[in-house]
Design a protein around this motif. Structure first.
Motif, PDB file in Angstrom:
ATOM      1  N   LEU A 176      36.516  45.692  32.770  1.00 29.46           N
ATOM      2  CA  LEU A 176      35.987  46.846  33.497  1.00 29.46           C
ATOM      3  C   LEU A 176      36.671  48.136  33.058  1.00 29.46           C
ATOM      4  O   LEU A 176      36.029  49.193  32.923  1.00 29.46           O
ATOM      5  CB  LEU A 176      36.151  46.641  35.001  1.00 29.46           C
ATOM      6  N   VAL A 177      37.984  48.066  32.811  1.00 24.91           N
ATOM      7  CA  VAL A 177      38.721  49.263  32.391  1.00 24.91           C
ATOM      8  C   VAL A 177      38.261  49.708  31.004  1.00 24.91           C
ATOM      9  O   VAL A 177      38.024  50.915  30.751  1.00 24.91           O
ATOM     10  CB  VAL A 177      40.241  48.981  32.409  1.00 24.91           C
ATOM     11  N   VAL A 178      38.134  48.735  30.071  1.00 23.16           N
ATOM     12  CA  VAL A 178      37.695  49.085  28.710  1.00 23.16           C
ATOM     13  C   VAL A 178      36.283  49.662  28.739  1.00 23.16           C
ATOM     14  O   VAL A 178      35.979  50.679  28.078  1.00 23.16           O
ATOM     15  CB  VAL A 178      37.762  47.843  27.804  1.00 23.16           C
ATOM     16  N   ARG A 179      35.386  49.035  29.480  1.00 18.67           N
ATOM     17  CA  ARG A 179      34.000  49.519  29.562  1.00 18.67           C
ATOM     18  C   ARG A 179      33.952  50.936  30.137  1.00 18.67           C
ATOM     19  O   ARG A 179      33.245  51.813  29.626  1.00 18.67           O
ATOM     20  CB  ARG A 179      33.193  48.561  30.429  1.00 18.67           C
ATOM     21  N   SER A 180      34.739  51.154  31.207  1.00 18.33           N
ATOM     22  CA  SER A 180      34.753  52.485  31.820  1.00 18.33           C
ATOM     23  C   SER A 180      35.327  53.531  30.865  1.00 18.33           C
ATOM     24  O   SER A 180      34.811  54.653  30.778  1.00 18.33           O
ATOM     25  CB  SER A 180      35.571  52.439  33.120  1.00 18.33           C
ATOM     26  N   ALA A 181      36.380  53.149  30.112  1.00 17.50           N
ATOM     27  CA  ALA A 181      36.997  54.108  29.194  1.00 17.50           C
ATOM     28  C   ALA A 181      36.048  54.468  28.057  1.00 17.50           C
ATOM     29  O   ALA A 181      35.942  55.651  27.659  1.00 17.50           O
ATOM     30  CB  ALA A 181      38.299  53.520  28.638  1.00 17.50           C
ATOM     31  N   LEU A 182      35.325  53.468  27.509  1.00 15.66           N
ATOM     32  CA  LEU A 182      34.402  53.761  26.417  1.00 15.66           C
ATOM     33  C   LEU A 182      33.243  54.638  26.887  1.00 15.66           C
ATOM     34  O   LEU A 182      32.835  55.585  26.184  1.00 15.66           O
ATOM     35  CB  LEU A 182      33.874  52.449  25.834  1.00 15.66           C
TER      36      LEU A 182
ATOM     37  N   GLU B  20      33.040  43.562  21.550  1.00 17.91           N
ATOM     38  CA  GLU B  20      34.261  43.065  20.921  1.00 17.91           C
ATOM     39  C   GLU B  20      35.353  42.804  21.961  1.00 17.91           C
ATOM     40  O   GLU B  20      36.049  41.780  21.921  1.00 17.91           O
ATOM     41  CB  GLU B  20      34.752  44.072  19.887  1.00 17.91           C
ATOM     42  N   ALA B  21      35.497  43.746  22.897  1.00 13.82           N
ATOM     43  CA  ALA B  21      36.494  43.552  23.964  1.00 13.82           C
ATOM     44  C   ALA B  21      36.158  42.333  24.810  1.00 13.82           C
ATOM     45  O   ALA B  21      37.050  41.579  25.228  1.00 13.82           O
ATOM     46  CB  ALA B  21      36.573  44.807  24.832  1.00 13.82           C
TER      47      ALA B  21
ATOM     48  N   ASP C  54      25.448  52.803  20.445  1.00 12.66           N
ATOM     49  CA  ASP C  54      25.757  51.629  19.634  1.00 12.66           C
ATOM     50  C   ASP C  54      27.259  51.364  19.553  1.00 12.66           C
ATOM     51  O   ASP C  54      27.723  50.229  19.685  1.00 12.66           O
ATOM     52  CB  ASP C  54      25.187  51.808  18.225  1.00 12.66           C
ATOM     53  N   THR C  55      28.042  52.403  19.296  1.00 14.44           N
ATOM     54  CA  THR C  55      29.489  52.209  19.143  1.00 14.44           C
ATOM     55  C   THR C  55      30.127  51.728  20.445  1.00 14.44           C
ATOM     56  O   THR C  55      31.024  50.890  20.435  1.00 14.44           O
ATOM     57  CB  THR C  55      30.141  53.520  18.705  1.00 14.44           C
ATOM     58  N   VAL C  56      29.634  52.285  21.567  1.00 15.59           N
ATOM     59  CA  VAL C  56      30.178  51.874  22.858  1.00 15.59           C
ATOM     60  C   VAL C  56      29.851  50.410  23.132  1.00 15.59           C
ATOM     61  O   VAL C  56      30.713  49.605  23.531  1.00 15.59           O
ATOM     62  CB  VAL C  56      29.642  52.768  23.991  1.00 15.59           C
ATOM     63  N   GLU C  57      28.615  50.022  22.885  1.00 14.40           N
ATOM     64  CA  GLU C  57      28.223  48.645  23.143  1.00 14.40           C
ATOM     65  C   GLU C  57      28.941  47.681  22.209  1.00 14.40           C
ATOM     66  O   GLU C  57      29.329  46.577  22.595  1.00 14.40           O
ATOM     67  CB  GLU C  57      26.707  48.507  23.013  1.00 14.40           C
ATOM     68  N   ALA C  58      29.129  48.117  20.950  1.00 15.69           N
ATOM     69  CA  ALA C  58      29.879  47.265  20.016  1.00 15.69           C
ATOM     70  C   ALA C  58      31.327  47.096  20.474  1.00 15.69           C
ATOM     71  O   ALA C  58      31.901  46.003  20.417  1.00 15.69           O
ATOM     72  CB  ALA C  58      29.824  47.865  18.612  1.00 15.69           C
TER      73      ALA C  58
END
Length: 479
Positions: free
Chosen positions: A44-50, A163-164, A155-159
């Motif tokens: 959740l933290v990585v998704r929110s940060a991206l 990966e995370a 695209d970059t965010v979803e990639a």
């Protein structure tokens, strides 16, 4: 009924699982739960940060588009979002749909977009799909009743999120076996003293030998389990002492009973042929048989008394020591008419006042037996004509009884063993008795919270000192 059935099925499962297994499973579940929770939180933290980075880029792009298209009318301002390397695409949307361009908009326009253009709604972010690609769009207010929509491909965010996600899944998958290993290690290490305790208890049950002990860790590493093991070792020590005393008592009793029982059998067989004996022989055999019966009876009674560990509480009462002592001395004078007894009682104790120390809680019959044993022992060793001195005082407010004779006294090598069961000094082996009187006296004393000691009296003889001051039943010992 179904609830009882579930409990009935769960209880055997718990009974079949040893404590170590249950603890390992509990620790594994706890660590695995924490690991999985950390992975979810990290996702959740990585998704929110991206997405926050993408939103910041959209905000910057919207500011630049607003500067470049300050006077532009409704329609597309810049770019096409279908190209990954293209800059942000932007368009201006009016409040009135009648002012829309004829060729339409590149980005989706809805009622919320018109509300932002009219100033009725705050700017917002939303995920959209443009030309078959996922994108992120910012809708914000523009000048003169218009709204500005800016979009960037995601695209970059979803990639990055994908990966995370895989990394966290792999981390969680590796964390579960690690949690299982940690659970096993914790259960094995934490329950090691309990395992040793269980093994020692099973070994004692199998061998009936209480000399085994649990190995304790070095000082400075004590914990609750260590204290339990230490208490168990203390209990084993008490058990070993009790078993040893019991075995010694049985061995000593069997040894002491062998001689009188043999004499009893001999005299009984002799009296069975009474027709062959003279009247004098029958009289001697009958008298010897009676004495031996009394001796064996007294020995058995003494053994029964020694087998008692404490005083029966229902029989406890306040005992006046002065009256008990006077009665005991009078009985001793009757039993030993050739021995003078000198009794002295402190004046403040004659009234028997509890505040002055004249009364103590106890069992009168048992205290009388203690006193009788002390007086009989003193009279047995007292030379003819010399008195047995009995004194009751209360130094420091605590009653103290002393019994002194003027006999040969107690040798230094015999003094530590005076109160041992069946112990008889060399000078007293020819005298009557079983060697249990003083052992019984000390046991009765300790059961009444008192302490009985022996010492050599000044000028010769033996001095026995009985000092009260503890609680009834506060100490036990067999001497």
């Amino acid at each position: 009924m179904s609830g009882h059935g579930r409990r009935g099925l769960g209880a055997p499962w718990r009974r079949r699982r040893p404590l170590r297994t249950r603890l390992a499973l509990a620790v594994t579940a706890a660590v695995a739960f924490v690991a999985l929770g950390v992975c979810v939180a990290a996702y959740l933290v990585v998704r929110s940060a991206l997405y926050q980075q993408l939103d910041d880029s959209l905000t910057q792009s919207a500011r630049l588009a607003a500067q470049r298209g300050a006077g532009a009318g409704p329609g597309t301002l810049a770019g096409e979002c279908r190209f990954k390397a293209a800059p942000a695409c932007a368009e201006v949307v009016p409040t009135d749909p009648g002012q829309d361009p004829a060729k339409g908009f590149l980005l989706p326009v809805g009622a919320r977009t018109r509300e932002v253009a009219a100033g009725e709604r705050r700017p917002y972010y939303t995920n959209i799909e443009v030309s078959g690609f996922h994108a992120r769009m910012l809708t914000t207010d523009f000048a003169d009743g218009r709204a500005l929509q800016v979009a960037l491909r995601a695209d970059t965010v979803e990639a990055g999120i994908a990966e995370a996600t895989w990394q966290l899944v792999l981390t969680g998958a590796a964390g579960v076996p690690l949690a299982a290993w940690l659970g096993y290690w914790v259960s094995r290490t934490g329950l090691a003293p309990v395992t040793r305790l269980t093994a020692t208890a099973e070994r004692i049950a199998a061998t009936r030998d209480p000399r085994h002990r649990i190995e304790l860790p070095p000082p400075g590493r004590e914990d609750e389990i260590t204290r339990l093991a230490d208490s168990f070792n203390t209990m084993l020590g008490e058990l070993e002492q009790s078993v040893t005393a019991q075995r010694r008592l049985v061995a000593d009793a069997s040894h002491e009973l062998r001689t009188p029982l043999t004499a009893l059998r001999t005299n009984a067989e002799l009296l069975a042929r009474a027709d062959r004996l003279t009247p004098e022989q029958r009289a001697r055999a009958s008298g010897a048989l009676g004495r031996q019966l009394r001796e064996v009876t007294g020995l058995v009674n003494d053994l029964i008394e020694l087998a008692r560990d404490e005083e029966p509480q229902p029989l406890v009462e306040q005992v006046r020591l002065a009256a008990l002592l006077e009665h005991g001395v009078a009985a001793a004078r009757t039993h030993w008419p050739a021995v003078p007894f000198a009794l002295r009682v402190a004046e403040d104790l004659r009234a028997g006042g509890e505040a002055a120390g004249g009364t103590v809680p106890g069992v009168p019959a048992r205290l009388s037996r203690l006193l009788a044993n002390l007086l009989d022992n003193a009279a047995k060793f007292s030379p003819p004509g010399l008195p047995v001195e009995v004194e009751l005082t209360a130094p420091g407010g605590r009653p103290e009884l002393t019994v002194r004779d003027h006999g040969p006294g107690i040798a230094d090598e015999d003094l530590p063993y005076v109160f041992d069961r069946f112990y008889r000094a060399n000078t007293s082996r020819a005298l009557p008795g079983s060697g249990l009187g003083l052992a019984m006296a000390r046991q009765i004393a300790r059961a009444h919270g008192a302490e009985l000691t022996a010492e050599r009296a000044p000028g010769g003889g033996a001095l026995f000192r009985l000092a009260f001051g503890g609680n009834l039943g506060g100490a036990h010992g067999g001497g």
